[in-house]
Write a protein that holds these residues in place. Structure first.
Motif, PDB file in Angstrom:
ATOM      1  N   ILE A  78      30.152  47.959  42.381  1.00 11.36           N
ATOM      2  CA  ILE A  78      30.296  46.893  43.231  1.00 11.36           C
ATOM      3  C   ILE A  78      30.153  45.425  42.717  1.00 11.36           C
ATOM      4  O   ILE A  78      30.946  44.592  42.842  1.00 11.36           O
ATOM      5  N   PRO A  79      28.717  45.278  41.979  1.00 12.49           N
ATOM      6  CA  PRO A  79      28.687  43.922  41.286  1.00 12.49           C
ATOM      7  C   PRO A  79      29.818  43.175  40.371  1.00 12.49           C
ATOM      8  O   PRO A  79      30.099  42.347  40.413  1.00 12.49           O
ATOM      9  N   ILE A  80      30.664  44.278  39.877  1.00  6.49           N
ATOM     10  CA  ILE A  80      31.523  43.904  39.083  1.00  6.49           C
ATOM     11  C   ILE A  80      33.055  43.704  39.959  1.00  6.49           C
ATOM     12  O   ILE A  80      33.650  42.676  39.686  1.00  6.49           O
ATOM     13  N   THR A  81      33.398  44.633  40.873  1.00  3.30           N
ATOM     14  CA  THR A  81      34.675  44.753  41.186  1.00  3.30           C
ATOM     15  C   THR A  81      34.747  44.307  42.736  1.00  3.30           C
ATOM     16  O   THR A  81      35.836  44.068  43.330  1.00  3.30           O
ATOM     17  N   GLY A  82      33.397  44.113  42.998  1.00  7.44           N
ATOM     18  CA  GLY A  82      33.397  43.526  44.487  1.00  7.44           C
ATOM     19  C   GLY A  82      33.379  44.773  45.663  1.00  7.44           C
ATOM     20  O   GLY A  82      33.598  45.743  45.439  1.00  7.44           O
ATOM     21  N   LEU A  83      32.521  44.371  46.699  1.00  7.17           N
ATOM     22  CA  LEU A  83      32.434  45.389  47.785  1.00  7.17           C
ATOM     23  C   LEU A  83      33.796  45.644  48.662  1.00  7.17           C
ATOM     24  O   LEU A  83      34.644  44.655  48.599  1.00  7.17           O
ATOM     25  N   THR A  85      36.783  46.547  47.709  1.00  6.44           N
ATOM     26  CA  THR A  85      37.847  46.123  47.067  1.00  6.44           C
ATOM     27  C   THR A  85      38.641  47.662  46.725  1.00  6.44           C
ATOM     28  O   THR A  85      37.870  48.672  46.216  1.00  6.44           O
ATOM     29  N   THR A  88      37.113  48.883  43.033  1.00  4.26           N
ATOM     30  CA  THR A  88      35.988  49.537  42.991  1.00  4.26           C
ATOM     31  C   THR A  88      36.400  51.064  42.983  1.00  4.26           C
ATOM     32  O   THR A  88      35.543  52.165  42.574  1.00  4.26           O
ATOM     33  N   ARG A 166      35.704  51.239  51.394  1.00  3.39           N
ATOM     34  CA  ARG A 166      37.086  51.082  51.231  1.00  3.39           C
ATOM     35  C   ARG A 166      37.403  52.695  50.831  1.00  3.39           C
ATOM     36  O   ARG A 166      37.233  53.258  49.748  1.00  3.39           O
TER      37      ARG A 166
END
Ligand SMILES: Nc1ncnc2c1ncn2[C@@H]1O[C@H](COP(=O)(O)OP(=O)(O)O)[C@@H](O)[C@H]1O
Ligand SMILES: [Mg+2]
Lengths: 224, 367
Positions: A78-83, A85, A88, A166
Motif C-alpha cells: 500500500i505505501p508504494i502503490t497506494g490504497l 489502486t 496494489t 480494491r
C-alpha cells in the motif's frame, strides 16, 4: 434476518451497472497479472531450462512468494502503490502467476524429447529458430496447463483485495457481510465462479486449437 | 567422399570415445560403422555434421575440412536419420518431410510437392501426409524419417541405428527399402548399427569398431566374414560365419547340367529307362514343376499325371551360392534347379556341382 430471501432480484436490477463495473475491474485485475506473469515467465523459464542451476533458486524464491498470505502482501504494498489502486492487487498477483508459470515453461521445454531436439540440430536449425519453431511450440500444452491454473487462482485471489479496498467482485462479499444482506454475497460468488469457468473453458478451447497434435493429455494433467 | 584423418574425440570428463580413427567413406556407397554399445559409433557419425567437434585430427568432406563450414549450412546438406525418427510431434507428416526445404527457403508449395514425392518414394500412403506423427506406427515414422533426410536431396546421408527400434519384420522391409532407394539414388551413406547382420546386409564396406573408439577392421562383408582381422572381430561376427559367407559367393560358378530336365508333355515310357535317379519336370511355360524319380513311374500316360516332389530354385546370375544350397536342401533329390530372371529352367546344379563349389570356397578360406 429470518424472513430475508437468499436472493433479492430487485437489488440486482437496481445495482446492475455497479455490478458490471466491479466485474470489469475484477477481470482486469485478474488477467493483467496472468498476461504479465506469462511474459515474464517465458524469458525466466527459458533461462531456467538452459542453465539448470538457475532453476531451483528461481522456483524456490517463487514458492516463498507464493506462500506469503496475499493480504499481507497487499498491505505491505500500500505505501508504494497506494490504497485501493489496481496496482496494489496486480503486482502481487503477477508474482503468484509467475510462481506457477515459470515451472510450467521449464517443464514444457524439458518435455521436448531429446531425439526431437537432436534431429532439429542435425537438420540445420539455428538455435533461435529451433527455439521458436520447435521447442516453444512443443512446450505449449504444458505451458497452457500452467496458464489454466494461474488464471483460475488469479480470478479467485482478486477478491481478497476487497480487504484493502480494491477487490472487484470481492467488494460484494464485504458489502453483504457488513450489512448482513446475502444477495451481494451470492452474486459475487456466482459471478466469480462463472468467470473462472469461462476463462478455463476458453483456455481449453485454445489448447485444442493450438495443439491438435497433442497426445499428451496425461502429461498436461500431471503438470497441472 | 568423407575422410577421417586421425580423428580423436576426448570428452570433457576424460572419456576417449574415438581414438585416432582414419578411414575413407567412398562416394555413392554405404559404409557401415558397427561395434558394441559405447564404442564411439554415434560420436564418429556426429563429428561428420559437427554436432560434435573432434578434439584431434580432421574430417574432410570432398576434401574440405568440415570445421571450416558453418554448422547449420553444413547440416542442411547432410541428411540425418536416428533411431526414434525424431519427427516433430507438432507438425504434420508432409511438413516434417519438408523441414529442410523450408529451412533452405524454398516456397511452401514447392517444398510440399517435394515432400509428397518423397513420401511416395519411401513407400508411404499419401493419405498419411496430413496426419501427425503420433498417428503413425513406428515403421511408418521411420520411413518418414528417411524421407525427411532425403528431402533436400543431400549427397550425404548419416543414419544412426535407424531401424533398431522396430520389430524384426518391419526392420527387414526397411532394410530392403533402403537398398532399393540406394540403387536409385547412389548417396554416400554412413550407417551406424550394433547389429552385425544388418551391417553385412547393408554395407558395401563395414568398419568394425572396438570399445575405446579404435578401428578393428575395415572391409567388404565377404572379406570380413572370410578373413576377420583378429579374435575381437571373429567373436563379434558370431556363429555360422562360414555359411553366412556363402551369401557373398555368386552362384554363377556352379556347373549346371542340362540333361536332367524333361518336358511335362513327355510320355512316361520315354523316361522310365533313364539311369538318373531324379529328373526335373518343366512346364509348357519353361518353369519347373517338380522332381520325379524315373524308377517309380507308372506304366503309361504322360508326366502331367505323375505327382512331382517339391523343389527349390535359385536365379542364375543373381543369387548366391547360399541360395543355391538352400534350394538343393528343399528337394528330395538334393539338387538345385537353376532358373533365369523370368523363372525358366536353365539347368540343374547337382550335389556334385555344389560340392565342387563349396570346396572352392573352402580352398579360398585357406589362404
Ligand atoms: N557427452 C558425453 N560426455 C562424456 N562421455 C560421452 C558423451 N557422449 C558419449 N560418451 C561416451 O563415449 C563413448 C562412446 O559413446 P557413443 O559414441 O555414444 O557410442 P555408441 O554410439 O557406439 O554406443 C561411451 O563410452 C559414452 O559413454
Ligand atoms: Mg550410439
Amino acid at each position: 434476518m429470518g424472513e430475508e430471501p437468499l436472493v433479492r432480484w430487485d437489488w440486482i436490477g437496481r445495482n446492475w451497472p455497479e455490478i458490471q463495473e466491479l466485474l470489469a475491474d475484477h477481470i482486469i485485475m485478474a488477467l493483467v497479472p496472468v498476461v504479465a506473469g506469462l511474459l515474464l515467465a517465458l524469458p525466466l523459464g527459458l533461462a531456467g531450462a538452459r542453465w539448470r542451476w538457475l532453476y531451483q533458486p528461481t522456483v524456490g524464491t517463487m514458492n516463498v512468494i507464493y506462500s506469503l498470505p496475499s493480504l499481507a502482501v497487499f498491505i505491505v504494498l500500500i505505501p508504494i502503490t497506494g490504497l485501493a489502486t489496481r496496482a496494489t492487487i496486480i503486482v502481487p498477483l503477477t508474482f503468484y502467476a509467475m510462481a506457477v508459470l515459470i515451472p510450467a515453461v521449464v517443464d514444457g521445454l524439458t518435455s521436448v524429447p531429446e531425439h526431437v531436439r537432436q534431429s532439429a540440430v542435425a537438420m540445420g536449425f539455428t538455435p533461435l529458430r529451433r527455439l521458436l519453431r520447435v521447442e516453444l511450440p512443443i512446450a505449449v500444452p504444458v505451458v497452457l496447463a500452467g496458464l489454466r491454473v494461474a488464471t483460475v487462482s488469479s480470478i479467485s485471489l482478486v477478491s481478497v483485495g476487497a480487504l484493502v479496498g480494491r477487490g472487484g467482485l470481492g467488494y460484494l462479499f464485504i458489502d453483504g457481510w457488513q450489512r448482513q444482506f446475502p444477495t451481494p454475497i451470492v452474486v459475487g460468488v456466482v459471478l466469480t465462479a462463472i468467470l473462472a469457468a469461462v476463462a478455463d473453458l476458453l483456455l481449453v478451447v485454445a489448447q485444442r486449437w493450438l495443439t491438435p497434435w497433442s497426445t499428451a493429455r496425461s502429461r498436461v494433467r500431471e503438470a497441472a | 567422399m568423407i575422410t577421417f584423418d586421425g580423428v580423436t574425440k576426448r570428452y570433457p570428463d576424460g572419456t576417449v570415445a574415438v581414438d585416432d580413427l582414419s578411414l575413407e567413406v567412398p562416394t555413392g556407397e554405404i559404409t557401415v560403422f558397427v561395434g558394441p554399445s559405447g564404442c564411439g559409433k554415434t560420436t564418429s557419425l556426429r563429428m561428420i555434421n559437427r554436432m560434435i567437434d573432434p578434439s584431434g585430427g580432421r574430417i574432410l568432406l570432398d576434401g574440405v575440412d568440415v570445421t571450416t563450414i558453418d554448422p547449420p549450412t553444413l547440416r542442411r546438406g547432410i541428411g540425418y536419420v536416428i533411431q526414434q525418427a525424431g519427427l516433430f510431434p507438432h507438425r504434420k507428416i508432409v511438413d516434417n518431410v519438408a523441414t529442410v526445404p523450408y529451412l533452405l527457403g524454398w516456397d511452401k508449395k514447392k517444398a510440399r510437392a517435394r515432400a509428397m514425392e518423397l513420401l511416395e518414394r519411401v513407400g508411404l500412403d499419401l493419405r498419411l501426409a496430413e496426419r501427425y506423427p503420433f498417428q503413425l506406427s513406428g515403421g511408418q515414422q521411420q520411413r518418414v524419417g528417411v524421407a525427411r533426410a532425403l528431402a533436400a536431396d543431400p549427397p550425404v546421408l548419416l543414419m544412426d541405428e535407424p531401424f533398431s527400434a522396430v520389430d524384426p519384420i518391419v526392420r527387414a522391409s526397411l532394410q530392403e527399402e533402403l537398398l532399393r532407394l540406394q540403387a536409385e539414388l547412389n548417396k554416400t551413406i554412413v550407417f551406424v548399427t550394433h547389429d552385425i547382420d544388418e551391417a553385412i546386409k547393408l554395407g558395401d564396406r563395414v568398419a568394425v569398431l572396438r570399445v575405446g573408439g579404435r578401428l578393428a577392421q575395415l572391409a567388404d562383408p565377404a572379406t570380413l566374414l572370410a578373413e576377420p582381422a583378429d579374435d575381437f572381430v571373429r567373436e563379434f561376427l558370431g556363429r555360422d560365419r562360414g555359411i553366412r559367407r556363402l551369401s557373398f559367393v555368386p552362384g554363377d560358378g556352379l556347373r549346371l547340367r542340362g540333361d536332367l530336365t524333361v518336358p511335362v508333355s513327355a510320355e512316361v515310357s520315354s523316361v522310365r529307362g533313364t539311369a538318373e535317379a531324379w529328373l526335373v519336370v518343366v512346364g509348357d511355360d519353361g518353369g519347373p514343376l517338380g522332381w520325379i524319380a524315373p524308377k517309380d513311374l507308372p506304366d503309361s500316360g504322360t508326366l502331367a499325371e505323375v505327382p512331382a516332389a517339391p523343389y527349390g530354385t535359385f536365379v542364375r546370375g543373381r543369387d548366391s551360392l547360399r541360395s543355391a544350397l538352400d534350394a538343393a536342401l528343399l528337394s528330395p533329390s538334393g539338387n538345385a534347379v537353376a532358373v533365369d530372371g523370368s523363372g525358366r529352367v536353365v539347368g540343374v546344379a547337382t550335389r556334385e556341382a555344389l560340392d565342387e563349389a563349396l570346396a572352392r570356397v573352402a580352398d579360398g578360406a585357406r589362404g
